[in-house]
Design a protein around this motif. Structure first.
Motif, PDB file in Angstrom:
ATOM      1  N   LEU A   1     -13.378 -17.549 -15.296  1.00 35.79           N
ATOM      2  CA  LEU A   1     -13.190 -16.412 -14.650  1.00 35.79           C
ATOM      3  C   LEU A   1     -12.050 -16.488 -13.441  1.00 35.79           C
ATOM      4  O   LEU A   1     -11.878 -16.077 -12.349  1.00 35.79           O
ATOM      5  CB  LEU A   1     -14.545 -15.990 -13.722  1.00 35.79           C
ATOM      6  CG  LEU A   1     -15.669 -15.792 -14.605  1.00 35.79           C
ATOM      7  CD1 LEU A   1     -16.971 -15.601 -13.554  1.00 35.79           C
ATOM      8  CD2 LEU A   1     -15.503 -14.788 -15.671  1.00 35.79           C
ATOM      9  N   SER A   2     -11.095 -17.417 -13.889  1.00 31.57           N
ATOM     10  CA  SER A   2     -10.014 -17.960 -12.905  1.00 31.57           C
ATOM     11  C   SER A   2      -8.476 -17.179 -13.274  1.00 31.57           C
ATOM     12  O   SER A   2      -7.740 -17.669 -12.374  1.00 31.57           O
ATOM     13  CB  SER A   2      -9.919 -19.152 -13.004  1.00 31.57           C
ATOM     14  OG  SER A   2      -9.665 -19.719 -14.281  1.00 31.57           O
ATOM     15  N   SER A   3      -8.294 -16.469 -14.249  1.00 37.66           N
ATOM     16  CA  SER A   3      -7.165 -16.126 -14.549  1.00 37.66           C
ATOM     17  C   SER A   3      -6.931 -14.588 -14.751  1.00 37.66           C
ATOM     18  O   SER A   3      -5.935 -14.000 -15.356  1.00 37.66           O
ATOM     19  CB  SER A   3      -6.545 -16.941 -15.764  1.00 37.66           C
ATOM     20  OG  SER A   3      -6.458 -18.193 -15.475  1.00 37.66           O
TER      21      SER A   3
ATOM     22  N   ALA B   1      -7.726 -22.282  -1.322  1.00 35.50           N
ATOM     23  CA  ALA B   1      -8.194 -23.111  -0.216  1.00 35.50           C
ATOM     24  C   ALA B   1      -7.898 -22.659   1.308  1.00 35.50           C
ATOM     25  O   ALA B   1      -6.858 -22.377   1.664  1.00 35.50           O
ATOM     26  CB  ALA B   1      -7.569 -24.649  -0.444  1.00 35.50           C
ATOM     27  N   GLY B   2      -8.848 -22.669   2.035  1.00 39.23           N
ATOM     28  CA  GLY B   2      -9.008 -22.101   3.358  1.00 39.23           C
ATOM     29  C   GLY B   2      -8.849 -20.304   3.470  1.00 39.23           C
ATOM     30  O   GLY B   2      -9.133 -20.127   4.529  1.00 39.23           O
ATOM     31  N   GLU B   3      -9.105 -19.749   2.491  1.00 41.94           N
ATOM     32  CA  GLU B   3      -8.934 -18.368   2.676  1.00 41.94           C
ATOM     33  C   GLU B   3     -10.168 -17.657   1.815  1.00 41.94           C
ATOM     34  O   GLU B   3     -10.963 -17.000   2.175  1.00 41.94           O
ATOM     35  CB  GLU B   3      -7.616 -17.863   1.651  1.00 41.94           C
ATOM     36  CG  GLU B   3      -6.312 -18.464   2.503  1.00 41.94           C
ATOM     37  CD  GLU B   3      -5.130 -17.893   2.003  1.00 41.94           C
ATOM     38  OE1 GLU B   3      -4.801 -16.604   2.143  1.00 41.94           O
ATOM     39  OE2 GLU B   3      -4.110 -18.741   1.521  1.00 41.94           O
ATOM     40  N   GLY B   4     -10.175 -17.880   0.441  1.00 43.21           N
ATOM     41  CA  GLY B   4     -11.214 -17.280  -0.240  1.00 43.21           C
ATOM     42  C   GLY B   4     -11.289 -17.527  -1.751  1.00 43.21           C
ATOM     43  O   GLY B   4     -10.225 -18.137  -2.288  1.00 43.21           O
ATOM     44  N   VAL B   5     -11.896 -16.850  -2.776  1.00 47.26           N
ATOM     45  CA  VAL B   5     -11.969 -16.997  -4.176  1.00 47.26           C
ATOM     46  C   VAL B   5     -11.707 -15.574  -4.621  1.00 47.26           C
ATOM     47  O   VAL B   5     -12.036 -14.714  -4.333  1.00 47.26           O
ATOM     48  CB  VAL B   5     -13.162 -17.637  -4.553  1.00 47.26           C
ATOM     49  CG1 VAL B   5     -13.490 -18.997  -4.047  1.00 47.26           C
ATOM     50  CG2 VAL B   5     -14.506 -16.957  -4.285  1.00 47.26           C
ATOM     51  N   ARG B   6     -11.083 -15.566  -5.697  1.00 43.86           N
ATOM     52  CA  ARG B   6     -10.653 -14.506  -6.573  1.00 43.86           C
ATOM     53  C   ARG B   6     -11.610 -14.791  -7.910  1.00 43.86           C
ATOM     54  O   ARG B   6     -11.535 -15.809  -8.607  1.00 43.86           O
ATOM     55  CB  ARG B   6      -9.263 -14.537  -6.915  1.00 43.86           C
ATOM     56  CG  ARG B   6      -8.956 -13.009  -7.848  1.00 43.86           C
ATOM     57  CD  ARG B   6      -7.355 -13.217  -8.257  1.00 43.86           C
ATOM     58  NE  ARG B   6      -7.466 -14.175  -9.422  1.00 43.86           N
ATOM     59  CZ  ARG B   6      -6.193 -14.707  -9.853  1.00 43.86           C
ATOM     60  NH1 ARG B   6      -5.326 -14.473  -9.242  1.00 43.86           N
ATOM     61  NH2 ARG B   6      -6.323 -15.882 -10.867  1.00 43.86           N
ATOM     62  N   VAL B   7     -12.282 -13.731  -8.213  1.00 42.09           N
ATOM     63  CA  VAL B   7     -13.232 -13.983  -9.234  1.00 42.09           C
ATOM     64  C   VAL B   7     -12.929 -12.932 -10.444  1.00 42.09           C
ATOM     65  O   VAL B   7     -13.212 -11.548 -10.231  1.00 42.09           O
ATOM     66  CB  VAL B   7     -14.639 -13.828  -8.968  1.00 42.09           C
ATOM     67  CG1 VAL B   7     -15.446 -14.354 -10.177  1.00 42.09           C
ATOM     68  CG2 VAL B   7     -15.091 -14.928  -7.836  1.00 42.09           C
ATOM     69  N   THR B   8     -12.575 -13.083 -11.467  1.00 42.71           N
ATOM     70  CA  THR B   8     -12.349 -12.269 -12.805  1.00 42.71           C
ATOM     71  C   THR B   8     -13.697 -11.464 -13.159  1.00 42.71           C
ATOM     72  O   THR B   8     -14.833 -12.401 -13.136  1.00 42.71           O
ATOM     73  CB  THR B   8     -11.707 -12.676 -13.744  1.00 42.71           C
ATOM     74  OG1 THR B   8     -10.294 -13.499 -13.303  1.00 42.71           O
ATOM     75  CG2 THR B   8     -11.445 -11.898 -14.796  1.00 42.71           C
ATOM     76  N   VAL B   9     -13.572 -10.208 -13.425  1.00 45.33           N
ATOM     77  CA  VAL B   9     -14.629  -9.588 -13.817  1.00 45.33           C
ATOM     78  C   VAL B   9     -14.741 -10.135 -15.407  1.00 45.33           C
ATOM     79  O   VAL B   9     -13.750  -9.369 -16.304  1.00 45.33           O
ATOM     80  CB  VAL B   9     -14.705  -8.074 -13.913  1.00 45.33           C
ATOM     81  CG1 VAL B   9     -15.715  -7.422 -14.516  1.00 45.33           C
ATOM     82  CG2 VAL B   9     -14.694  -7.856 -12.176  1.00 45.33           C
ATOM     83  N   GLY B  10     -15.679 -10.581 -16.035  1.00 43.63           N
ATOM     84  CA  GLY B  10     -15.716 -11.369 -17.475  1.00 43.63           C
ATOM     85  C   GLY B  10     -16.734 -10.802 -18.119  1.00 43.63           C
ATOM     86  O   GLY B  10     -17.369  -9.542 -17.892  1.00 43.63           O
TER      87      GLY B  10
END
Length: 359
Positions: A34-36, A331-340
């Motif tokens: 879910l990273s790209s 890092a230090g900010e947040g995560v992006r999560v693909t809707v899979g």
């Protein structure tokens, strides 16, 4: 042997490395990627057959002008053929735009955080990045971006929806911003996720471009159309800009397989609409669940969600990976999560629920 090394351009010093989404390790605990921001669906109907047939002639060079694909795009968007230019994904076209507009002494403006390729391709061109912070709501601060324009500004990127936050700029504020931009500054509306937009106040960049010669629209087949591995994107721009893009394109950069797959994908639009609709429904489910857990999540018009985690970003990403889903940490900010896939989204939501309780 001489100890002297070849002289390289000073602009290459310190260029940040582009970090692709981490894949799910073979045999490891993570089963879902879910990273790209990839499309979890297989190719659209007819595409695999087209690609298979096209592969029989890959001993030949592709059509360098992408003639058939350009004609198909021109018809699809009701624009002149001369206003369409293709490249190796929308990021490839973005790099061509910088080659055509910007060099040493010039400035390129974009929001930050936004698409992480912007600082890389800007520095490669020799130009200077001018990064304008997002608002507290993780949206482009267009007033501040307009204020940042100087006589050295050559290009402004507006990523809409924005990667990685998913937030989108609405029509009135975009029009007001464009009214302030000098006509000799190119504004690039990067719309890689346009197909996922459901907010009717978010404008279609192609409609904006029609009345503004200094607006260029970027689109891609990598996301909604599911052709990420084939690298084909395009720009719609007025003739001087589109012609410059053709001059700066890598010869034969878009393979014949990619061209043919893109045409077949355009012709499967009914199926595309259904798949995108399903992903949007799943996106809404994920958003509702996160907010129900107590997270503050910005409205997303893309196929991913953004969680601000600060110093907890990397531990959260590690927890997701251990649970079976790889997400994209900043890092230090947040995560992006693909809707899979639903199963992958459920893994992410379970980790988010447990993590929220510990914050």
């Amino acid at each position: 042997m001489s100890e002297t090394s070849p002289k390289l351009r000073a602009e290459l010093e310190g260029i940040p490395t582009y970090k692709p989404g981490k894949p799910a390790a073979a045999g490891g605990p993570a089963a879902y990627k879910l990273s790209s921001n990839e499309n979890p669906y297989p190719p659209l109907p007819g595409v695999m057959e087209t690609v298979t047939a096209s592969a029989a002639s890959f001993n030949r060079y592709p059509d360098m002008a992408c003639t058939a694909l350009t004609a198909e795009l021109a018809e699809r968007f009701a624009v002149p053929v001369s206003h369409v230019a293709t490249g190796t994904g929308s990021v490839g076209v973005a790099q061509q735009l910088l080659q055509a507009t910007s060099g040493p002494g010039d400035e390129v403006i974009y929001a930050w955080r936004s698409f992480e390729a912007y600082p890389i391709i800007t520095q490669i061109s020799g130009a200077t990045s001018v990064q304008v912070p997002l608002t507290e709501g993780d949206v482009h601060d267009l007033d501040a971006m307009a204020d940042a324009i100087t006589d050295r500004t050559r290009l402004v990127f507006v990523c809409n929806p924005n990667n990685p936050t998913g937030t989108a700029v609405r029509r009135a504020e975009l029009e007001r911003f464009l009214d302030r931009v000098p006509g000799d500054v190119l504004v690039v509306l990067d719309e890689a996720y346009r197909e996922f937009v459901r907010d009717t106040d978010v404008p279609d960049g192609v409609e904006i471009y029609r009345e503004r010669p200094n607006v260029c629209v970027l689109r891609t087949f990598s996301k909604a159309y599911g052709l990420a591995g084939l690298r084909v994107g395009f720009a719609i721009a007025h003739e001087p800009v589109a012609a410059a893009l053709r001059k700066t394109a890598v010869p034969f950069g878009v393979s014949q397989i990619a061209q043919d797959a893109a045409i077949a994908s355009l012709r499967a639009e009914d199926e595309l609409i259904g798949r995108v609709g399903s992903l949007v429904c799943e996106r809404n489910r994920v958003m509702d669940a996160l907010r129900g857990q107590g997270w503050t999540v910005p409205d997303t018009q893309a196929n991913f969600v953004w969680l601000r985690l600060g110093e907890s970003t990397v531990p959260f990403a590690q927890a997701c990976e251990q649970a079976g889903a790889v997400v994209r940490p900043f890092a230090g900010e947040g995560v992006r999560v693909t809707v899979g896939e639903t199963e992958a989204n459920d893994i992410f939501l379970k980790v988010a629920e447990g993590f929220r309780k510990d914050l």
